[in-house]
Write a protein that holds these residues in place. Structure first.
Motif, PDB file in Angstrom:
ATOM      1  N   GLU A 223      42.346  38.957  45.156  1.00 57.81           N
ATOM      2  CA  GLU A 223      42.149  39.170  46.586  1.00 57.81           C
ATOM      3  C   GLU A 223      43.332  38.574  47.338  1.00 57.81           C
ATOM      4  O   GLU A 223      43.757  37.459  47.060  1.00 57.81           O
ATOM      5  N   VAL A 224      43.863  39.339  48.268  1.00 59.73           N
ATOM      6  CA  VAL A 224      44.987  38.892  49.087  1.00 59.73           C
ATOM      7  C   VAL A 224      44.452  38.593  50.476  1.00 59.73           C
ATOM      8  O   VAL A 224      43.775  39.417  51.084  1.00 59.73           O
TER       9      VAL A 224
ATOM     10  N   MET B 219      40.388  30.889  41.987  1.00 61.21           N
ATOM     11  CA  MET B 219      41.555  30.011  42.067  1.00 61.21           C
ATOM     12  C   MET B 219      42.672  30.708  42.830  1.00 61.21           C
ATOM     13  O   MET B 219      42.856  31.915  42.705  1.00 61.21           O
ATOM     14  N   ARG B 220      43.416  29.929  43.601  1.00 57.22           N
ATOM     15  CA  ARG B 220      44.593  30.457  44.289  1.00 57.22           C
ATOM     16  C   ARG B 220      45.713  30.587  43.270  1.00 57.22           C
ATOM     17  O   ARG B 220      45.996  29.653  42.518  1.00 57.22           O
ATOM     18  N   LEU B 221      46.336  31.755  43.224  1.00 60.05           N
ATOM     19  CA  LEU B 221      47.437  31.986  42.296  1.00 60.05           C
ATOM     20  C   LEU B 221      48.757  31.577  42.931  1.00 60.05           C
ATOM     21  O   LEU B 221      48.981  31.788  44.125  1.00 60.05           O
ATOM     22  N   LYS B 222      49.618  31.005  42.115  1.00 62.97           N
ATOM     23  CA  LYS B 222      50.964  30.627  42.541  1.00 62.97           C
ATOM     24  C   LYS B 222      51.972  31.382  41.676  1.00 62.97           C
ATOM     25  O   LYS B 222      51.636  31.872  40.597  1.00 62.97           O
ATOM     26  N   ASN B 223      53.199  31.458  42.136  1.00 61.32           N
ATOM     27  CA  ASN B 223      54.247  32.138  41.397  1.00 61.32           C
ATOM     28  C   ASN B 223      54.347  31.594  39.965  1.00 61.32           C
ATOM     29  O   ASN B 223      54.308  30.391  39.746  1.00 61.32           O
TER      30      ASN B 223
ATOM     31  N   PHE C   4      44.240  35.143  45.499  1.00 65.85           N
ATOM     32  CA  PHE C   4      43.167  34.451  44.797  1.00 65.85           C
ATOM     33  C   PHE C   4      42.665  35.334  43.668  1.00 65.85           C
ATOM     34  O   PHE C   4      42.523  36.546  43.842  1.00 65.85           O
ATOM     35  N   ILE C   5      42.372  34.728  42.525  1.00 69.06           N
ATOM     36  CA  ILE C   5      41.750  35.466  41.435  1.00 69.06           C
ATOM     37  C   ILE C   5      40.307  35.005  41.331  1.00 69.06           C
ATOM     38  O   ILE C   5      40.021  33.807  41.429  1.00 69.06           O
ATOM     39  N   HIS C   6      39.386  35.958  41.201  1.00 69.51           N
ATOM     40  CA  HIS C   6      37.959  35.682  41.094  1.00 69.51           C
ATOM     41  C   HIS C   6      37.454  36.264  39.781  1.00 69.51           C
ATOM     42  O   HIS C   6      37.672  37.446  39.511  1.00 69.51           O
TER      43      HIS C   6
ATOM     44  N   PRO D  46      44.694  44.798  49.555  1.00 73.15           N
ATOM     45  CA  PRO D  46      43.973  43.533  49.704  1.00 73.15           C
ATOM     46  C   PRO D  46      43.081  43.141  48.529  1.00 73.15           C
ATOM     47  O   PRO D  46      42.830  41.974  48.315  1.00 73.15           O
ATOM     48  N   VAL D  47      42.590  44.124  47.772  1.00 73.04           N
ATOM     49  CA  VAL D  47      41.721  43.817  46.635  1.00 73.04           C
ATOM     50  C   VAL D  47      42.154  44.656  45.442  1.00 73.04           C
ATOM     51  O   VAL D  47      42.241  45.874  45.540  1.00 73.04           O
ATOM     52  N   ILE D  48      42.425  43.986  44.327  1.00 72.04           N
ATOM     53  CA  ILE D  48      42.778  44.653  43.076  1.00 72.04           C
ATOM     54  C   ILE D  48      41.726  44.252  42.051  1.00 72.04           C
ATOM     55  O   ILE D  48      41.570  43.075  41.735  1.00 72.04           O
TER      56      ILE D  48
END
Length: 156
Positions: A49-50, A83-87, A63-65, A21-23
């Motif tokens: 964060e997932v 921001m929400r990450l997209k493919n 999401f990347i923080h 869930p968190v990287i």
């Protein structure tokens, strides 16, 4: 499985799977899941964060923080704090370039706890647990090294 693919000179290289869930990403190998050895990357630079999506057809969202890094976090060459990450989004940390890759229906099993309902406390709980486990493991290894170095200096 979602991945961050590091690029060097335009060529894909190391693949980092997003499997929890968190990287955390940064220059320090003590507190981070992905260690980027670059002077332009902060010790604790960013985290991914997932979260489970409200839309069942999507699965989960990534999401990347930015964690208050000195040189900021960029997605598609735009500075972001969250921001929400997209493919196929391009993520830039310092002088490093990563491509975020995931499927449309990416799924991940999330533990069911009270903290999972509040994303920020959930993130802090996971990070705290991982940090304490990592630090306790490093402390014992560091102590052994000090003893060995101390013994060698006595022999000289």
């Amino acid at each position: 499985m979602a991945e961050l693919i590091q690029y060097a000179n335009g060529v894909p290289g190391i693949r980092f799977t997003i499997d929890k869930p968190v990287i955390r990403i940064g220059r320090s190998d003590v507190h981070n899941d992905i260690c980027v050895m670059d002077a332009y990357v902060s010790k604790e630079h960013a985290l991914i964060e997932v979260k489970p999506s409200d839309d069942a057809s999507v699965g989960c969202e990534f999401f990347i923080h930015d964690l208050g890094s000195t040189n900021k976090t960029y997605v598609n060459k735009k500075s972001v704090s969250c921001m929400r990450l997209k493919n196929n989004d391009m993520v830039y940390l310092g002088r490093n370039m990563f491509r975020f890759v995931c499927s449309e229906c990416e799924t991940m099993v999330f533990p069911e706890t009270e903290a999972a309902n509040a994303a920020s406390s959930y993130t802090l709980e996971i990070v705290s647990n991982e940090s304490s486990q990592i630090q306790s493991g490093l402390r014992s290894g560091f102590s052994r090294r000090l003893r060995v170095l101390g013994a060698e200096s006595l022999l000289d």
